[in-house]
Design a protein around this motif. Structure first.
Motif, short mmCIF file in Angstrom:
data_model
loop_
_atom_site.label_atom_id
_atom_site.label_comp_id
_atom_site.label_asym_id
_atom_site.label_seq_id
_atom_site.Cartn_x
_atom_site.Cartn_y
_atom_site.Cartn_z
N ALA A 150 41.02 49.51 44.52
CA ALA A 150 39.63 49.87 44.84
C ALA A 150 38.62 49.05 44.07
CB ALA A 150 39.42 51.36 44.57
N PHE A 151 38.93 48.67 42.83
CA PHE A 151 37.92 48.10 41.94
C PHE A 151 38.01 46.59 41.74
CE2 PHE A 151 38.13 52.48 39.73
CZ PHE A 151 37.29 53.02 40.70
N VAL A 152 39.00 45.95 42.32
CA VAL A 152 39.08 44.49 42.20
C VAL A 152 37.86 43.86 42.87
CG1 VAL A 152 40.28 42.44 43.06
CG2 VAL A 152 41.57 44.27 41.96
N ARG A 153 37.19 42.94 42.17
CA ARG A 153 36.03 42.24 42.72
C ARG A 153 36.32 40.74 42.72
NH1 ARG A 153 35.15 46.66 43.95
NH2 ARG A 153 33.25 47.91 43.69
N PHE A 154 36.29 40.15 43.89
CA PHE A 154 36.55 38.72 44.03
C PHE A 154 35.25 37.93 43.88
CE2 PHE A 154 40.12 40.60 46.38
CZ PHE A 154 41.18 39.88 45.85
N GLU A 155 35.39 36.74 43.33
CA GLU A 155 34.26 35.82 43.18
C GLU A 155 34.62 34.50 43.88
OE1 GLU A 155 32.43 36.70 38.88
OE2 GLU A 155 34.61 36.47 38.85
N HIS A 156 33.72 34.03 44.72
CA HIS A 156 33.99 32.83 45.50
C HIS A 156 33.80 31.59 44.64
CE1 HIS A 156 33.17 29.95 48.96
NE2 HIS A 156 34.38 30.42 49.17
N THR A 157 34.79 30.69 44.66
CA THR A 157 34.75 29.50 43.81
C THR A 157 34.46 28.25 44.63
OG1 THR A 157 37.10 28.94 44.03
CG2 THR A 157 36.51 30.61 42.38
N THR A 158 34.23 27.17 43.91
CA THR A 158 33.95 25.89 44.57
C THR A 158 35.15 25.36 45.34
OG1 THR A 158 34.52 24.79 42.49
CG2 THR A 158 32.19 25.22 42.88
N ASP A 159 36.34 25.86 45.04
CA ASP A 159 37.56 25.45 45.76
C ASP A 159 37.83 26.33 46.97
OD1 ASP A 159 38.12 23.39 43.96
OD2 ASP A 159 39.15 24.75 42.60
N ASP A 160 36.87 27.17 47.33
CA ASP A 160 37.00 28.10 48.45
C ASP A 160 38.15 29.10 48.22
OD1 ASP A 160 36.25 29.23 50.89
OD2 ASP A 160 37.68 28.01 52.02
N ILE A 161 38.29 29.51 46.97
CA ILE A 161 39.26 30.54 46.61
C ILE A 161 38.51 31.75 46.09
CG2 ILE A 161 41.17 31.16 45.07
CD1 ILE A 161 41.96 28.21 45.02
N TYR A 162 38.89 32.92 46.54
CA TYR A 162 38.29 34.14 46.04
C TYR A 162 39.13 34.60 44.84
CZ TYR A 162 35.28 34.30 50.11
OH TYR A 162 34.33 34.00 51.05
N PHE A 163 38.50 34.58 43.67
CA PHE A 163 39.21 34.77 42.41
C PHE A 163 38.76 36.07 41.74
CE2 PHE A 163 39.52 33.93 37.76
CZ PHE A 163 40.91 33.86 37.69
N ALA A 164 39.73 36.84 41.23
CA ALA A 164 39.41 38.10 40.53
C ALA A 164 40.19 38.18 39.24
CB ALA A 164 39.73 39.29 41.43
N ARG A 165 39.54 38.73 38.22
CA ARG A 165 40.19 38.98 36.92
C ARG A 165 40.36 40.49 36.75
NH1 ARG A 165 36.07 36.82 32.87
NH2 ARG A 165 34.70 37.77 34.43
N VAL A 166 41.49 40.88 36.19
CA VAL A 166 41.75 42.30 35.95
C VAL A 166 42.42 42.46 34.59
CG1 VAL A 166 41.94 42.91 38.38
CG2 VAL A 166 43.98 42.20 37.13
N GLU A 167 42.34 43.66 34.03
CA GLU A 167 43.03 44.01 32.79
C GLU A 167 43.58 45.43 32.93
OE1 GLU A 167 41.34 42.61 28.89
OE2 GLU A 167 39.55 42.34 30.13
N PRO A 168 44.55 45.63 33.82
CA PRO A 168 45.07 46.98 34.03
C PRO A 168 45.86 47.50 32.84
CG PRO A 168 46.39 45.37 35.21
CD PRO A 168 45.22 44.62 34.65
N ASP A 169 45.90 48.81 32.70
CA ASP A 169 46.69 49.42 31.62
C ASP A 169 48.17 49.15 31.80
OD1 ASP A 169 44.46 50.39 30.41
OD2 ASP A 169 44.71 52.46 31.05
N PHE A 170 48.61 49.08 33.06
CA PHE A 170 50.02 48.86 33.36
C PHE A 170 50.18 47.58 34.18
CE2 PHE A 170 49.37 53.59 33.51
CZ PHE A 170 49.86 53.83 32.24
N ASN A 171 51.39 47.10 34.27
CA ASN A 171 51.67 45.85 34.99
C ASN A 171 51.76 46.13 36.50
OD1 ASN A 171 52.40 43.25 35.67
ND2 ASN A 171 54.51 43.45 34.96
N VAL A 172 50.59 46.31 37.13
CA VAL A 172 50.57 46.74 38.53
C VAL A 172 50.39 45.60 39.53
CG1 VAL A 172 49.75 49.06 37.98
CG2 VAL A 172 48.09 47.24 38.41
#
Length: 290
Positions: A150-172
């Motif tokens: 629900a909370f992943v937010r993608f950011e559009h890059t110059t390489d036309d890739i939608y990139f998201a960073r996460v730090e989940p409590d578990f390896n999900v």
């Protein structure tokens, strides 16, 4: 203590815990389970199964490292699948992905319980403390999986890739990949776990009209990009974020704010990667216009 000293037949090794170290992977843990039964250690009440990267050496512990063997891991996997079924194996895998302290030992005890009582529905026996701990852990992993989807937010890059960073409590990441693979088949996208140093990548060029592409694992990313993703934003990305922030602000009703409830449904630890929670230098767009 005096009784122990008088018993000449008492083995000193029984006074020290036995630790089986496995490589930090699911196959590594399965290989450790095989090792335990192959060496008839399953009835040792002090036995612990610990990931090598989590082990803290002790002067009184007897530790043995086990090398991952895919063939042996496969044999254990087949056996467990027969005993536990699909739902039971799901619990085992999700429990392993929790990466909790002593999870390797808890899972082994659940497996031993299943092997000792093959006709019993052990996953329903919450009177067993190891099963109870596993079930509670799986629920926590499930909640984190749902929140990540629900909370992943993608950011559009110059390489036309939608990139998201996460730090989940578990390896999900292994659990949420399919969710995004099915929903974003027409885009290049990547989700990177900053805590664990790896991510998943979807390359739409490898997909077909009838089948989405397989997910790829990525590990080698520039630290500068991870710290400052704005450096690779496409020209439109900041504009998209402004639009979203403006929408988020304007649909909010000040008189009905409930910060406590808001944090309950959207924990604050997720805010750092939500674009609607960031304030850009030029924030005139956030002014309500009614």
């Amino acid at each position: 203590m005096s009784a122990l000293m008088q018993n000449d037949s008492y083995a000193v090794g029984q006074l020290t815990p036995s630790i089986v170290l496995y490589e930090p992977s699911f196959e590594g843990w399965l290989s450790a389970v095989f090792y335990v039964y192959a060496n008839r250690l399953q009835n040792d009440v002090s036995l612990k199964l610990t990931a090598q990267d989590c082990y803290v050496p002790s002067l009184i512990a007897q530790a043995t490292s086990v090398v991952t063997d895919e063939d042996k891991a496969e044999r254990v996997l087949v056996k467990l699948n027969t005993l536990l079924g699909r739902s039971g194996m799901r619990n085992i895998l999700w429990g392993f992905l929790s990466e909790k302290d002593n999870i390797g030992t808890t899972l082994f005890r659940v497996v031993k319980y299943a092997i000792d009582y093959p006709s019993r529905q052990i996953m329903q026996d919450l009177g067993n403390l190891d099963v109870l701990e596993l079930v509670q852990t799986v629920k926590s992993v499930g909640r984190e999986k749902h929140r990540m989807e629900a909370f992943v937010r993608f950011e559009h890059t110059t390489d036309d890739i939608y990139f998201a960073r996460v730090e989940p409590d578990f390896n999900v990441l292994p659990l949420i990949g399919e969710h995004f693979r099915q929903r974003y088949q027409d885009q290049h996208w990547a989700i990177y776990d900053l805590t664990r140093g790896y991510g998943i990548y979807y390359d739409k060029s490898n997909s077909t009209p009838s089948r989405p592409a397989k997910l790829q694992t990525i590990t080698d990313l520039d630290d500068a990009v991870l710290r400052n993703p704005a450096s690779i934003h496409s020209p439109d990305e900041q504009r998209y974020q402004k639009f979203w922030q403006g929408y988020f602000t304007n649909v909010n009703i000040k008189e009905r704010k409930n910060p406590k409830l808001h944090k309950q449904y959207l924990p604050q630890r997720y805010w750092k990667y939500l674009s609607e929670k960031q304030v850009l230098p030029n924030a005139e767009h956030l002014q309500k216009r009614r």
